[in-house]
Scaffold this active site. Structure first.
Site, mmCIF file in Angstrom:
data_model
loop_
_atom_site.group_PDB
_atom_site.id
_atom_site.type_symbol
_atom_site.label_atom_id
_atom_site.label_comp_id
_atom_site.label_asym_id
_atom_site.label_seq_id
_atom_site.Cartn_x
_atom_site.Cartn_y
_atom_site.Cartn_z
ATOM 1 N N HIS A 143 0.843 -1.185 0.000
ATOM 2 C CA HIS A 143 0.000 0.000 0.000
ATOM 3 C C HIS A 143 0.879 1.236 0.000
ATOM 4 O O HIS A 143 1.925 1.261 0.625
ATOM 5 C CB HIS A 143 -0.972 -0.004 1.180
ATOM 6 C CG HIS A 143 -2.237 -0.709 0.837
ATOM 7 N ND1 HIS A 143 -2.236 -1.785 -0.005
ATOM 8 C CD2 HIS A 143 -3.519 -0.491 1.172
ATOM 9 C CE1 HIS A 143 -3.485 -2.204 -0.148
ATOM 10 N NE2 HIS A 143 -4.276 -1.442 0.551
ATOM 11 N N LYS A 556 -13.956 4.939 5.612
ATOM 12 C CA LYS A 556 -14.136 6.138 4.780
ATOM 13 C C LYS A 556 -15.623 6.368 4.512
ATOM 14 O O LYS A 556 -16.099 7.492 4.443
ATOM 15 C CB LYS A 556 -13.371 5.947 3.470
ATOM 16 C CG LYS A 556 -13.382 7.179 2.583
ATOM 17 C CD LYS A 556 -12.445 6.968 1.422
ATOM 18 C CE LYS A 556 -13.065 7.066 0.168
ATOM 19 N NZ LYS A 556 -13.739 6.641 -0.759
#
Length: 894
Positions: A143, A556
């Site tokens: 990531h 999120k």
């Protein structure tokens, strides 16, 4: 203020800081050094609450020329990296120190845990069985939060090595001076190296970085760890672990994760798979050369003698010669494949057992000849490595988004004249897929001759088919799971199985749905129930299934608290559904380093999962920068392997209590409030997206060549289009940390106002899940700083609407801090976590200048781009260094 930090750590931080200072004087000049010292003194004053010192700093930075900013950002950034190095080495030092202290707690958490098992009447038979069947898989992912270059990481590892040498008691004065000279040379070399990559890494670069972690630390740490575990088990259970034991294994997404990353093609995946096997063969070749050197013994068993077919003065060396030659042939063949050439593959090793069998025969022979010291030396380490790393080093997972598979099946149904699969009802999709999975005939002819505009000729569809064909050509042992991101329906899982069948994959990869939005988490158990109720599917899975829980996107989507509770409930429900169908469930946790991506200390994180959800088996992602922090040094890697094992065993044999209904009701109430407040701000406030793009370096982050994937799923669009990781990264840079606390503070505050504090106290005292949630919230709030966030805002915008929104966000941040303190009955954050508190205090004088410089750099860059529309500006380099420096200073980025 720094006094509470361990003296040796303090000395190391000071030593590296002084060596950096000497380097700066020598290579950047006395003036720069004096300026840095002045800034550091002012920043310390600001940390200690002197308001006028911050004003002086601001003015000093405003007056700087563009070219004067870069060396300053670099100096402060390097100091923070050196503080990290000292802290990481201190973990190893503390561990060694505690091994000398017989009165203190043991450094290995398993020692204490095994005693706890004894006190809780866990029988030695039960313990032995559980340890023998452990299945922990750590999945390395690239990531894009590892902002350090590999070139520098290597230098940092060498600095660690230098600190380790200085700790040795018996260094002569000359030897000690040599180590100091080496450290200075490394710091000088780091200063002369550009810390920012010039190009984004390719997926192949990322994969190589994963292999480096294995080679440099885990290759030695794994056998050490298994030996320790075996010793402990023998002490407590009076038996040795089986030779084929492999409690912890490793997998990777690097080169296999194509979700939202068009750079990961079937050709890239093939190259990574070959490279992974090449690296494994290369490492085993080194080991076998070592081993043949050691095994010069004459005495051998009848079995070995017969296998050789003749008497030989050095039977082991002679017997292992063919294994060595096969490893050479394997490495040579893979080398040719990587160059695009064909070679002779008649001698290559295709299965782990082909490598293990000769080693096990040597082990049996040595034991039979009463030579356990030799049998259990390098040979045993080799066996443990093969158990763990196989012929592939890292099993490669494949990940793709569900929509791509639906599109590919639609292309097939349209070609067959059956219409568009995506437009069918879910039941119709399932019926078609099950029918075709049971059929013996292929769906498509070998050669297609379709017009260019047809769906089956679409590049995305062709890429899905090509990936499946590539997987069909691999040794099954090289591959891990096939993960479907954004999984919603049972048909999503069946579609991937059908695509595998169509490509001729004889041993299909296990298909793992990844549930990541709030809606999909809530529906996860229902989706799995539908699959388990299908007779064909139930037979196909043979009593085992894996499901992945996503952390980033759900946080999120709904905010930290709501997402966290949805993940907990989903795991409970999935565990119950699997149990009712007699299916052994493995949960795969898609965690990151930051708390809105599930980051928490391992032991705490695993013990706070629902009771019964970890039954001796778990998979967890290790992402980006966390790989280096957890596995970058052998001693730290060893400690983390122990922690994972202890946490999994404890959660399995001594699971946490089932939460009371009253606690659950309160969590439901709080998450309802939390998600409402979060979405009102993030989704419904018309100025929110503009605020994010104006006040944080969200747009600038896209300049940083972090990972191989784009920062956005789509170029335009609001919050939905932004990847979860840059979303967290951007708020972290300005210290507002919004994803972690927005909504959570308001929810806790409201239930306290409703006189439910006693229930909260009980949850905090008795429920590990809630304790972890609050500890993580406290950790992230301690790293937030409303004043720094205000500085960015006042520096970067005059827009009144944005200022009103900023004021509201900072007020909510302060409210969240006050609420947490009143709930815990404490006057300051981290009052019970001195180590973290002190670590942040040390970093503040270096972080503050970087934040102020970054805000100034963002302002200048935006002026440049507004005036000239140029993609590159004179301040880009300094801005990227500031982003990397702040990420290093806070130790959790995205």
């Amino acid at each position: 203020m720094i006094q509470q930090i361990d003296a040796p750590l303090r000395e190391d931080v000071r030593l590296l800081g002084n060596l950096l200072g000497e380097t700066l004087k020598q290579h950047a000049g006395q003036d720069l050094f004096n300026q840095i010292e002045q800034i550091r003194a002012l920043a310390k004053g600001a940390r200690d609450g002197q308001a006028e010192t911050e004003k002086k700093l601001e003015q000093l930075f405003l007056d700087l020329k563009d070219e004067e900013i870069l060396p300053l950002t670099r100096a402060f950034s390097y100091f923070l990296n050196f503080a990290n190095i000292a802290e990481q080495y201190h973990v190893v030092r503390s561990r060694r120190r505690s091994e000398f202290d017989e009165q203190g707690p043991p450094p290995n958490p398993l020692i204490h845990l095994f005693e706890k098992f004894k006190q809780n009447q866990i029988s030695s038979k039960q313990l032995f069985q559980q340890v023998s069947n452990l299945s922990i898989e750590l999945v390395l992912t690239a990531h894009p939060t590892e902002v350090s270059r590999r070139t520098l990481i290597q230098k940092y590892d060498d600095i660690n090595e230098g600190l380790s040498k200085l700790d040795q008691q018996k260094l002569t004065p000359r030897e000690r001076q040599q180590v100091l000279d080496d450290l200075k040379q490394l710091i000088c070399s780091a200063w002369q190296t550009d810390e920012i990559r010039q190009n984004k890494p390719t997926p192949l670069d990322e994969a190589k970085w994963g292999f480096t972690t294995i080679e440099q630390t885990l290759w030695n740490a794994v056998p050490k760890f298994v030996r320790e575990l075996d010793t402990l088990v023998h002490q407590h259970c009076d038996a040795h672990l089986p030779l084929d034991i492999s409690p912890i294994r490793f997998a990777s997404w690097m080169g296999g994760d194509r979700d939202g990353n068009p750079n990961v093609t079937h050709n890239v995946t093939q190259e990574v798979l070959w490279l992974s096997r090449w690296q494994a063969a290369d490492l085993y070749l080194r080991d076998i050369e070592d081993l043949r050197w050691e095994l010069s013994i004459q005495a051998c068993s009848e079995e070995l003698s017969q296998t050789l077919g003749r008497r030989h003065p050095e039977p082991y060396r002679e017997y292992l010669r063919s294994t060595r030659e096969r490893l050479k042939a394997t490495r040579q063949w893979l080398s040719l494949r990587l160059q695009g050439l064909d070679g002779d593959d008649s001698q290559i090793i295709r299965h782990k057992q082909e490598l293990l069998d000769p080693l096990l025969l040597c082990h049996r022979s040595l034991m039979e000849c009463n030579l356990p010291e030799i049998a259990n030396g390098k040979l045993l380490d080799f066996i443990y490595r093969v158990n763990c790393f196989g012929i592939e080093l890292l099993k490669l997972d494949i990940r793709q988004e569900s929509g791509r598979h639906r599109q590919a099946i639609s292309a097939i149904t349209e070609y067959l004249g059956l219409g568009n699969f995506e437009s069918w009802t879910e039941q119709a999709r399932q019926n078609f897929l099950i029918q075709e999975l049971q059929s013996k005939r292929p769906l498509l002819p070998k050669y297609l001759n379709e017009p260019e505009g047809s769906l089956i000729e679409h590049p995305d569809v062709k890429e899905v088919f090509a990936t499946m064909r590539t997987l069909a050509e691999q040794p099954p042992e090289s591959l891990g799971a096939y993960i479907i991101s954004m999984a919603e329906y049972a048909s999503d899982v069946l579609a991937v199985l059908l695509l595998q069948k169509e490509a001729g994959i004889l041993q299909p990869l296990r298909v793992v749905p990844l549930f990541e939005t709030l809606k999909d988490l809530d529906g996860a158990a229902k989706t799995m129930e539908t699959l388990f109720n299908m007779h064909w599917y139930k037979q196909h899975i043979q009593g085992k299934h894996e499901v992945m829980i996503g952390y980033s996107d759900s946080a999120k989507d709904a905010g930290f608290m709501s997402a966290n509770w949805a993940q907990y409930r989903a795991q409970e429900e999935l565990t119950a559904v699997a149990k009712s169908h007699g299916v052994q469930l493995t949960l795969f946790h898609g965690r990151g380093g930051s708390i809105s991506r599930g980051g928490a200390p391992t032991q705490q994180a695993l013990f706070s999962q629902p009771p019964g959800s970890i039954s001796g088996a778990i998979r967890v992602t290790e992402q980006g920068e966390m790989i280096r922090f957890k596995f970058g040094l052998e001693g730290v890697a060893l400690q983390n392997l122990e922690i994972y094992t202890a946490a999994t065993l404890e959660a399995t044999l001594l699971p946490p209590p089932v939460p009371k209904q009253e606690w659950r009701d309160l969590m439901h109430q709080m998450t309802d409030i939390s998600v409402r407040v979060y979405r009102e701000t993030v989704r419904e406030n018309p100025h929110f997206v503009q605020y994010l793009r104006t006040v944080t370096p969200e747009l600038e982050l896209q300049m940083l060549p972090l990972g191989s994937r784009p920062a956005k799923r789509k170029v335009s669009g609001g919050i939905e289009s932004l990847r979860a990781i840059p979303w967290v990264f951007a708020w972290t840079q300005i210290r507002l940390m919004l994803p972690a606390w927005l909504g959570t503070g308001a929810a806790i505050n409201q239930v306290i106002d409703e006189n439910k504090k006693a229930v909260l106290d009980e949850m905090l005292a008795e429920w590990p899940y809630f304790q972890t949630l609050i500890d993580m919230l406290e950790m992230v709030l301690s790293k937030s700083d409303a004043n720094i966030a205000l500085y960015y805002e006042s520096h970067l915008t005059d827009n009144e609407d944005l200022k009103i929104l900023g004021e509201m966000l900072r007020q909510r941040l302060n409210d969240a801090v006050q609420t947490l303190l009143s709930m815990k009955g404490e006057s300051k954050l981290l009052s019970k976590n001195d180590v973290l508190d002190q670590a942040m205090q040390v970093r503040k004088p270096y972080l503050l200048p970087l934040h102020l410089l970054q805000a100034e750099l963002m302002k200048r860059r935006r002026l440049y781009t507004a005036q000239s529309n140029a993609e590159r500006t004179p301040v880009d380099h300094a801005l990227m260094v500031s982003i990397a420096g702040i990420a290093a200073g806070l130790r959790n980025t995205g």
